[in-house]
Scaffold this active site. Structure first.
Site, PDB file in Angstrom:
ATOM      1  N   HIS A  37       0.839  -1.212   0.000  1.00 18.64           N
ATOM      2  CA  HIS A  37       0.000   0.000   0.000  1.00 18.64           C
ATOM      3  C   HIS A  37       0.871   1.257   0.000  1.00 18.64           C
ATOM      4  CE1 HIS A  37      -2.813  -2.896   2.199  1.00 18.64           C
ATOM      5  NE2 HIS A  37      -3.551  -2.510   1.181  1.00 18.64           N
ATOM      6  N   SER A 186      -2.831  -7.965   2.960  1.00 17.88           N
ATOM      7  CA  SER A 186      -3.418  -7.863   4.303  1.00 17.88           C
ATOM      8  C   SER A 186      -3.839  -9.245   4.798  1.00 17.88           C
ATOM      9  CB  SER A 186      -4.630  -6.928   4.280  1.00 17.88           C
ATOM     10  OG  SER A 186      -4.272  -5.680   3.734  1.00 17.88           O
TER      11      SER A 186
HETATM   12  P1  AMP Z   1      -6.541  -3.791  -0.521  1.00 26.62           P
HETATM   13  O1  AMP Z   1      -6.364  -2.983   0.723  1.00 26.62           O
HETATM   14  O2  AMP Z   1      -6.135  -5.208  -0.407  1.00 26.62           O
HETATM   15  O3  AMP Z   1      -7.906  -3.583  -1.154  1.00 26.62           O
HETATM   16  O4  AMP Z   1      -5.511  -3.162  -1.579  1.00 26.62           O
HETATM   17  C1  AMP Z   1      -5.514  -1.805  -1.880  1.00 26.62           C
HETATM   18  C2  AMP Z   1      -4.615  -1.561  -3.066  1.00 26.62           C
HETATM   19  O5  AMP Z   1      -3.297  -1.974  -2.742  1.00 26.62           O
HETATM   20  C3  AMP Z   1      -5.034  -2.347  -4.319  1.00 26.62           C
HETATM   21  O6  AMP Z   1      -4.892  -1.510  -5.458  1.00 26.62           O
HETATM   22  C4  AMP Z   1      -4.050  -3.483  -4.334  1.00 26.62           C
HETATM   23  O7  AMP Z   1      -3.817  -3.996  -5.629  1.00 26.62           O
HETATM   24  C5  AMP Z   1      -2.820  -2.817  -3.781  1.00 26.62           C
HETATM   25  N1  AMP Z   1      -1.878  -3.808  -3.224  1.00 26.62           N
HETATM   26  C6  AMP Z   1      -2.168  -4.762  -2.317  1.00 26.62           C
HETATM   27  N2  AMP Z   1      -1.072  -5.534  -2.087  1.00 26.62           N
HETATM   28  C7  AMP Z   1      -0.089  -5.044  -2.880  1.00 26.62           C
HETATM   29  C8  AMP Z   1       1.278  -5.402  -3.104  1.00 26.62           C
HETATM   30  N3  AMP Z   1       1.849  -6.434  -2.477  1.00 26.62           N
HETATM   31  N4  AMP Z   1       1.990  -4.675  -3.985  1.00 26.62           N
HETATM   32  C9  AMP Z   1       1.423  -3.622  -4.642  1.00 26.62           C
HETATM   33  N5  AMP Z   1       0.139  -3.236  -4.470  1.00 26.62           N
HETATM   34  C10 AMP Z   1      -0.608  -3.940  -3.612  1.00 26.62           C
END
Ligand code: AMP
Length: 278
Positions: A37, A186
């Protein structure tokens, strides 16, 4: 950093930025923030004068029996990380501020959400498209930053943004990984220490598949071998593993770049996603 929980205060903060002629980049998240993130936040800072981050565990993208209730929530630590990363606005509304009790509208991006994660998580991408459309209307960002980890989600959001004429420009950030290759997520918090060690077999198998496909091996054979390796490494199930066209997401039997390997697999309580480009 301003922490905002109601839409009127959000609109006011946005108006102030417009008056100050400051561009704004939005990073939508569900919180439990990790270095993946924060890489999106860093990219946002490069693109725009100010950065807004949303933290909202979006109920409409969780199916019955999925982990909406148990999804990790740690707002205080998240807010600290964002404040020290130079974020101007944290939009973290309660559920009632986002969904009125009589909410009826959905946003459906046809076809792109039907296969892969959409096949096992029916309606998931309708909820994702809805919340992203709502966030774009609420915050009116000049840019929005998404991770390549959720490649199907990124593709659907690009399509929705074009189809609905949102002026927001979409920017993608490559996957941030742990030192053993596991993509940060997460949901990695659900893994026991033994499962966490075992989970590295997932990116290893996909990376191996990537190099074999590049070398000209038969795609179906390579993916079948990767599936076996992931299960042998300690995963309970491989939800899917495919080579797909990177833009249209259609399945490929042979390499036609730009392509991606997309995969999802279950280990204990955690359903993990990964993707490698070709
Ligand atoms: P989430 O909180 O899981 O909905 O993710 C929020 C954003 O963070 C989304 O655009 C995900 O694709 C991105 N994201 C989550 N994990 C990663 C990671 N390991 N590397 C890059 N972006 C990520």
């Amino acid at each position: 950093m301003q922490i905002i929980r109601d839409i009127a205060a959000l609109r006011l903060a946005r108006r102030h930025l417009v008056e100050a002629k400051q561009s704004l980049a939005l990073v939508p998240t569900m919180g439990a923030l990790h270095a993946g993130h924060m890489a999106l936040v860093a990219a946002a800072r490069q693109l725009a004068d100010q950065v807004a981050v949303s933290i909202f565990v979006n109920p409409t993208q969780f199916g019955p029996g999925e982990d909406y209730i148990g999804y990790p929530r740690c707002e205080a630590q998240d807010a600290e990380k964002l404040a020290s990363a130079g974020v101007a606005l944290l939009w973290t509304p309660p559920r009632e501020a986002v969904y009125h009790p009589d909410h009826r509208t959905f946003v459906r991006v046809t076809d792109l959400g039907d296969d892969y994660c959409g096949a096992t998580r029916r309606g998931h991408f309708d909820g994702v498209a809805l919340i992203v459309a709502k966030l774009f209307n609420q915050i009116q960002p000049d840019y929005a930053i998404f991770g390549e980890k959720d490649w199907q989600q990124l593709t659907i959001i690009r399509q929705m943004t074009r189809d609905l004429d949102f002026p927001t420009r979409i920017h993608a950030v490559p996957i941030i990984r742990e030192s053993d290759g596991l993509a940060l997520s997460s949901r990695n918090a659900y893994l026991s220490s033994a499962q966490r060690v075992a989970a590295a077999c997932f990116p290893h198998a996909l990376q191996q598949a990537q190099s074999e496909i590049r070398a000209g091996a038969v795609v179906a054979d390579v993916l079948a071998t990767a599936r076996v390796a992931i299960l042998a490494g300690g995963f309970d199930a491989v939800d899917y593993i495919h080579l797909v066209d990177a833009n249209g997401l259609g399945r490929l039997n042979s390499l036609r770049p730009p392509a991606r390997i997309l995969a999802a697999a279950q280990i204990g309580q955690a359903r993990l996603l990964d993707t490698y480009p070709l």
